[in-house]
Enzyme design. Structure first.
Site, PDB file in Angstrom:
ATOM      1  N   GLY A  75       1.031  -1.238  -0.317  1.00 35.74           N
ATOM      2  CA  GLY A  75       0.549   0.107  -0.135  1.00 35.74           C
ATOM      3  C   GLY A  75       0.770   0.910  -0.086  1.00 35.74           C
ATOM      4  N   HIS A  76       2.029   0.826  -0.974  1.00 34.30           N
ATOM      5  CA  HIS A  76       2.812   2.594  -1.088  1.00 34.30           C
ATOM      6  C   HIS A  76       2.250   3.550  -1.090  1.00 34.30           C
ATOM      7  CE1 HIS A  76       3.746   0.811  -4.240  1.00 34.30           C
ATOM      8  NE2 HIS A  76       4.320   1.861  -4.867  1.00 34.30           N
TER       9      HIS A  76
ATOM     10  N   GLY B 273      -0.921   4.813  -0.994  1.00 36.08           N
ATOM     11  CA  GLY B 273      -2.048   5.653  -0.012  1.00 36.08           C
ATOM     12  C   GLY B 273      -1.107   6.230   1.058  1.00 36.08           C
TER      13      GLY B 273
ATOM     14  N   LEU C 205      -1.445  -2.728  10.162  1.00 30.14           N
ATOM     15  CA  LEU C 205      -2.494  -1.515  10.432  1.00 30.14           C
ATOM     16  C   LEU C 205      -3.750  -1.848  11.077  1.00 30.14           C
ATOM     17  CD1 LEU C 205      -1.234   1.480  10.430  1.00 30.14           C
ATOM     18  CD2 LEU C 205       0.372  -0.199   8.695  1.00 30.14           C
TER      19      LEU C 205
ATOM     20  N   TYR D 295     -16.254  -4.000   8.626  1.00 30.59           N
ATOM     21  CA  TYR D 295     -14.616  -3.053   8.409  1.00 30.59           C
ATOM     22  C   TYR D 295     -14.057  -3.386   9.971  1.00 30.59           C
ATOM     23  CZ  TYR D 295     -10.631   0.541   8.147  1.00 30.59           C
ATOM     24  OH  TYR D 295      -9.763   1.047   8.721  1.00 30.59           O
TER      25      TYR D 295
HETATM   26  N1  LIG Z   1      -6.927   6.690   7.358  1.00 35.31           N
HETATM   27  C1  LIG Z   1      -7.777   6.566   8.464  1.00 35.31           C
HETATM   28  O1  LIG Z   1      -7.491   7.565   8.627  1.00 35.31           O
HETATM   29  C2  LIG Z   1      -6.965   4.988   8.724  1.00 35.31           C
HETATM   30  C3  LIG Z   1      -6.341   4.748   8.155  1.00 35.31           C
HETATM   31  N2  LIG Z   1      -5.660   3.141   8.907  1.00 35.31           N
HETATM   32  C4  LIG Z   1      -5.282   2.043   8.466  1.00 35.31           C
HETATM   33  O2  LIG Z   1      -4.378   2.144   7.703  1.00 35.31           O
HETATM   34  C5  LIG Z   1      -3.808   1.299   6.376  1.00 35.31           C
HETATM   35  C6  LIG Z   1      -3.988   2.142   5.073  1.00 35.31           C
HETATM   36  O3  LIG Z   1      -4.705   3.010   5.443  1.00 35.31           O
HETATM   37  P1  LIG Z   1      -4.261   4.405   4.681  1.00 35.31           P
HETATM   38  O4  LIG Z   1      -3.307   4.563   3.789  1.00 35.31           O
HETATM   39  O5  LIG Z   1      -5.964   5.693   4.692  1.00 35.31           O
HETATM   40  O6  LIG Z   1      -4.973   3.891   3.031  1.00 35.31           O
HETATM   41  P2  LIG Z   1      -5.224   4.577   1.430  1.00 35.31           P
HETATM   42  O7  LIG Z   1      -6.725   4.266   0.600  1.00 35.31           O
HETATM   43  O8  LIG Z   1      -4.645   5.783   1.518  1.00 35.31           O
HETATM   44  O9  LIG Z   1      -3.901   3.585   0.209  1.00 35.31           O
HETATM   45  C7  LIG Z   1      -4.684   1.577   0.783  1.00 35.31           C
HETATM   46  C8  LIG Z   1      -3.327   1.497   0.271  1.00 35.31           C
HETATM   47  O10 LIG Z   1      -4.080  -0.119  -0.043  1.00 35.31           O
HETATM   48  C9  LIG Z   1      -3.855  -0.557  -1.727  1.00 35.31           C
HETATM   49  N3  LIG Z   1      -4.759  -1.932  -2.175  1.00 35.31           N
HETATM   50  C10 LIG Z   1      -5.731  -1.344  -1.842  1.00 35.31           C
HETATM   51  N4  LIG Z   1      -6.255  -2.597  -2.089  1.00 35.31           N
HETATM   52  C11 LIG Z   1      -5.568  -3.537  -2.516  1.00 35.31           C
HETATM   53  C12 LIG Z   1      -5.736  -4.552  -3.088  1.00 35.31           C
HETATM   54  N5  LIG Z   1      -6.354  -5.178  -3.161  1.00 35.31           N
HETATM   55  N6  LIG Z   1      -4.337  -5.097  -3.957  1.00 35.31           N
HETATM   56  C13 LIG Z   1      -3.145  -4.004  -3.705  1.00 35.31           C
HETATM   57  N7  LIG Z   1      -3.383  -3.459  -2.955  1.00 35.31           N
HETATM   58  C14 LIG Z   1      -4.647  -2.576  -1.913  1.00 35.31           C
HETATM   59  C15 LIG Z   1      -3.932   0.932  -2.480  1.00 35.31           C
HETATM   60  O11 LIG Z   1      -2.844   0.719  -3.915  1.00 35.31           O
HETATM   61  P3  LIG Z   1      -3.708   1.928  -5.059  1.00 35.31           P
HETATM   62  O12 LIG Z   1      -2.756   2.707  -4.667  1.00 35.31           O
HETATM   63  O13 LIG Z   1      -1.904   1.044  -5.293  1.00 35.31           O
HETATM   64  O14 LIG Z   1      -4.443   1.579  -5.277  1.00 35.31           O
HETATM   65  C16 LIG Z   1      -3.411   1.555  -1.285  1.00 35.31           C
HETATM   66  O15 LIG Z   1      -2.427   2.390  -1.776  1.00 35.31           O
HETATM   67  C17 LIG Z   1      -5.712   0.526   6.491  1.00 35.31           C
HETATM   68  O16 LIG Z   1      -4.811  -0.578   7.165  1.00 35.31           O
HETATM   69  C18 LIG Z   1      -6.409   1.338   7.375  1.00 35.31           C
HETATM   70  O17 LIG Z   1      -7.034   0.427   8.091  1.00 35.31           O
HETATM   71  C19 LIG Z   1      -6.023   3.062  10.640  1.00 35.31           C
HETATM   72  C20 LIG Z   1      -6.718   3.649  10.824  1.00 35.31           C
HETATM   73  C21 LIG Z   1      -7.337   4.635  10.371  1.00 35.31           C
HETATM   74  C1  LIG Z   2     -10.509   6.451  10.326  1.00 33.09           C
HETATM   75  C2  LIG Z   2     -12.603   5.668  10.588  1.00 33.09           C
HETATM   76  O1  LIG Z   2     -12.622   6.412   9.724  1.00 33.09           O
HETATM   77  C3  LIG Z   2     -14.556   5.736   9.691  1.00 33.09           C
HETATM   78  O2  LIG Z   2     -14.955   6.476  10.649  1.00 33.09           O
HETATM   79  P1  LIG Z   2     -15.328   7.661  11.187  1.00 33.09           P
HETATM   80  O3  LIG Z   2     -14.079   8.245  12.167  1.00 33.09           O
HETATM   81  O4  LIG Z   2     -16.355   8.146  11.607  1.00 33.09           O
HETATM   82  O5  LIG Z   2     -15.274   8.928   9.961  1.00 33.09           O
HETATM   83  P2  LIG Z   2     -15.166   9.964   8.758  1.00 33.09           P
HETATM   84  O6  LIG Z   2     -14.134  10.496   8.795  1.00 33.09           O
HETATM   85  O7  LIG Z   2     -16.006   9.525   7.878  1.00 33.09           O
HETATM   86  O8  LIG Z   2     -16.419  11.211   9.646  1.00 33.09           O
HETATM   87  C4  LIG Z   2     -16.196  11.156  11.075  1.00 33.09           C
HETATM   88  C5  LIG Z   2     -17.614  12.164  10.668  1.00 33.09           C
HETATM   89  O9  LIG Z   2     -17.741  13.351  10.673  1.00 33.09           O
HETATM   90  C6  LIG Z   2     -18.686  13.709   9.765  1.00 33.09           C
HETATM   91  N1  LIG Z   2     -18.408  14.513   9.097  1.00 33.09           N
HETATM   92  C7  LIG Z   2     -19.003  15.710   8.213  1.00 33.09           C
HETATM   93  N2  LIG Z   2     -18.567  16.182   7.201  1.00 33.09           N
HETATM   94  C8  LIG Z   2     -18.083  14.580   6.243  1.00 33.09           C
HETATM   95  C9  LIG Z   2     -17.595  15.171   5.000  1.00 33.09           C
HETATM   96  O10 LIG Z   2     -17.900  15.367   3.708  1.00 33.09           O
HETATM   97  N3  LIG Z   2     -17.252  13.641   5.247  1.00 33.09           N
HETATM   98  C10 LIG Z   2     -17.045  12.656   6.083  1.00 33.09           C
HETATM   99  N4  LIG Z   2     -16.543  11.013   5.521  1.00 33.09           N
HETATM  100  N5  LIG Z   2     -17.859  13.247   7.394  1.00 33.09           N
HETATM  101  C11 LIG Z   2     -18.138  14.052   7.885  1.00 33.09           C
HETATM  102  C12 LIG Z   2     -18.961  12.094   9.692  1.00 33.09           C
HETATM  103  O11 LIG Z   2     -20.819  12.290   9.533  1.00 33.09           O
HETATM  104  C13 LIG Z   2     -18.751  11.455  11.125  1.00 33.09           C
HETATM  105  O12 LIG Z   2     -19.797  12.145  11.986  1.00 33.09           O
HETATM  106  C14 LIG Z   2     -14.276   4.678   9.274  1.00 33.09           C
HETATM  107  O13 LIG Z   2     -14.327   4.700   7.882  1.00 33.09           O
HETATM  108  C15 LIG Z   2     -13.920   3.843  10.581  1.00 33.09           C
HETATM  109  O14 LIG Z   2     -13.544   2.997   9.673  1.00 33.09           O
HETATM  110  C16 LIG Z   2     -12.253   4.295  10.682  1.00 33.09           C
HETATM  111  O15 LIG Z   2     -11.276   3.520  10.836  1.00 33.09           O
END
Ligand SMILES: NC(=O)C1=CN([C@@H]2O[C@H](COP(=O)(O)OP(=O)(O)OC[C@H]3O[C@@H](n4cnc5c(N)ncnc54)[C@H](OP(=O)(O)O)[C@@H]3O)[C@@H](O)[C@H]2O)C=CC1
Ligand SMILES: C[C@H]1O[C@H](OP(=O)(O)OP(=O)(O)OC[C@H]2O[C@@H](n3cnc4c(=O)[nH]c(N)nc43)[C@H](O)[C@@H]2O)[C@@H](O)[C@@H](O)C1=O
Length: 316
Positions: A11-12, A14, A106, A137
């Protein structure tokens, strides 16, 4: 890890994976392996086996997952549970079969029960019902944590699990249908300012509270724990401070310079009322976050302006 260890960052491209790569490179690690989603579909076991046989990584950061905000999680529950179970099962099992020295999984703080006492401690896992909007999830993530724990128990592997709070930073997802709140609000306020729109829609009531960690801090914690921590028990990663969605919207409104009104759309879900992380274990392990929310927001907005605002935003 030493600087020449072969390290696979899944996931490099992301939010998290790209931050881990930046941190590793900054610290001199130079033998890094990557594949994007098109080159290696991690839901396909035969592709995963072929990759591990060929590359034989010594260390794995598992930052590939199907990730999304509250509405995406709610609308595509089957995709979230299926893809995450498949990706993590394939990578964890292939890591074991190919003798990976250490893997970092993660998870997310959504694994904790919806009404768990705040701040959320690691030992509140599996003590109550989950938040319905992200149960599929969260169930997948809990399975990943337990797989790591039981592989360690049965096979003697060293697979560790970290639970980050909500993250933001470079390479975040700015698609309004699938993004998390923070990048969504950066885009909404920026576009409203550019288009002189009188209002910006913020989902829900604005009362839920969330904690936000800058992705470079998370990456630094992940590399630190990969080098110093070896137990099966989870470690929360966060800052230990939360903020309401209304307060977050006001901060982003100020940073973007938007002067119109905020309107709350209460037909959209609020989700978990509060997610504040207990970071005492992390602090005792010797790591603390460095970037304040205000500084992180400025950096994230600068990144958005330089990289996204004039581009077509792709749906993830
Ligand atoms: N974002 C957040 O707020 C949070 C994230 N996390 C965790 O951190 C980790 C990374 O999340 P984040 O960086 O935000 O996610 P992103 O969506 O930014 O990145 C996800 C990455 O996963 C890759 N990927 C998804 N599906 C596949 C697949 N089938 N095969 C190969 N690669 C795949 C994508 O590859 P490509 O770019 O090539 O499509 C992408 O690089 C996750 O495990 C998430 O649960 C935990 C808490 C909060
Ligand atoms: C990282 C975490 O992220 C998710 O959980 P979440 O924290 O609820 O996610 P969220 O960031 O989408 O929302 C936070 C709050 O914000 C409000 N909100 C307002 N306005 C917008 C808006 O425009 N977009 C979004 N997305 N939310 C909005 C929204 O209604 C909610 O009250 C899960 O994927 C969970 O699985 C997980 O791991």
């Amino acid at each position: 890890m030493d600087v020449s260890s072969k390290i696979y960052v899944a996931g490099h491209r992301g939010l998290v994976g790209s931050a881990i790569v930046r941190d590793l490179k900054k610290n001199g690690y130079h033998n890094l392996v990557f594949r994007n989603h098109c080159e290696l579909d991690l839901t396909d076991r035969s592709q995963v086996d072929a990759f591990f046989n060929l590359e034989k990584p010594e260390y794995v950061f598992l930052a590939a997952a199907k990730v999304g905000g509250i509405v995406a999680n709610n609308d595509y529950p089957a995709d979230f549970i299926r893809d995450n179970l498949m990706i993590q099962t394939n990578v964890i099992d292939a890591s074991h079969k190919n003798g990976v020295k250490k893997l970092l999984f993660l998870g997310s703080t959504c694994i904790y029960p919806k009404y768990t006492p705040q701040p959320m401690r690691e030992d509140s896992l599996l003590t109550g019902e989950l938040e319905p909007t992200n149960e599929p999830y969260a169930i997948a993530k809990i399975a990943g944590i337990k797989m790591c724990e039981y592989y360690n128990k049965q096979y003697g592997t060293e697979f560790i699990s970290i639970m980050p709070t909500n993250l933001f930073g470079p390479n975040d997802n700015f698609d309004l249908n699938s993004s998390h709140v923070l990048p969504a609000l950066i885009r909404k306020f920026h576009e409203a300012k550019v288009n002189s729109s009188p209002t910006v829609e913020v989902w829900g009531t604005g009362t839920p509270r969330r904690e936000f960690l800058y992705s470079d801090d998370l990456a630094n914690a992940a590399v630190y724990l990969m080098n110093t921590y070896s137990k099966s028990e989870l470690v929360n990663i966060g800052v230990g401070k939360d903020i309401s969605i209304k307060e977050l919207a006001e901060k982003i409104k100020n940073i973007t310079g938007y002067e119109g009104e905020i309107r709350f759309n209460t037909s959209k879900p609020d989700g978990t009322p509060r997610k504040l992380v207990d970071v005492s274990k992390l602090h005792n392990l010797g790591w603390k976050a460095q970037t304040s929310l205000d500084d992180g927001l400025k950096l994230a907005y600068e990144w958005f302006l330089e990289n996204i605002s004039n581009e077509t935003i792709t749906v993830k």
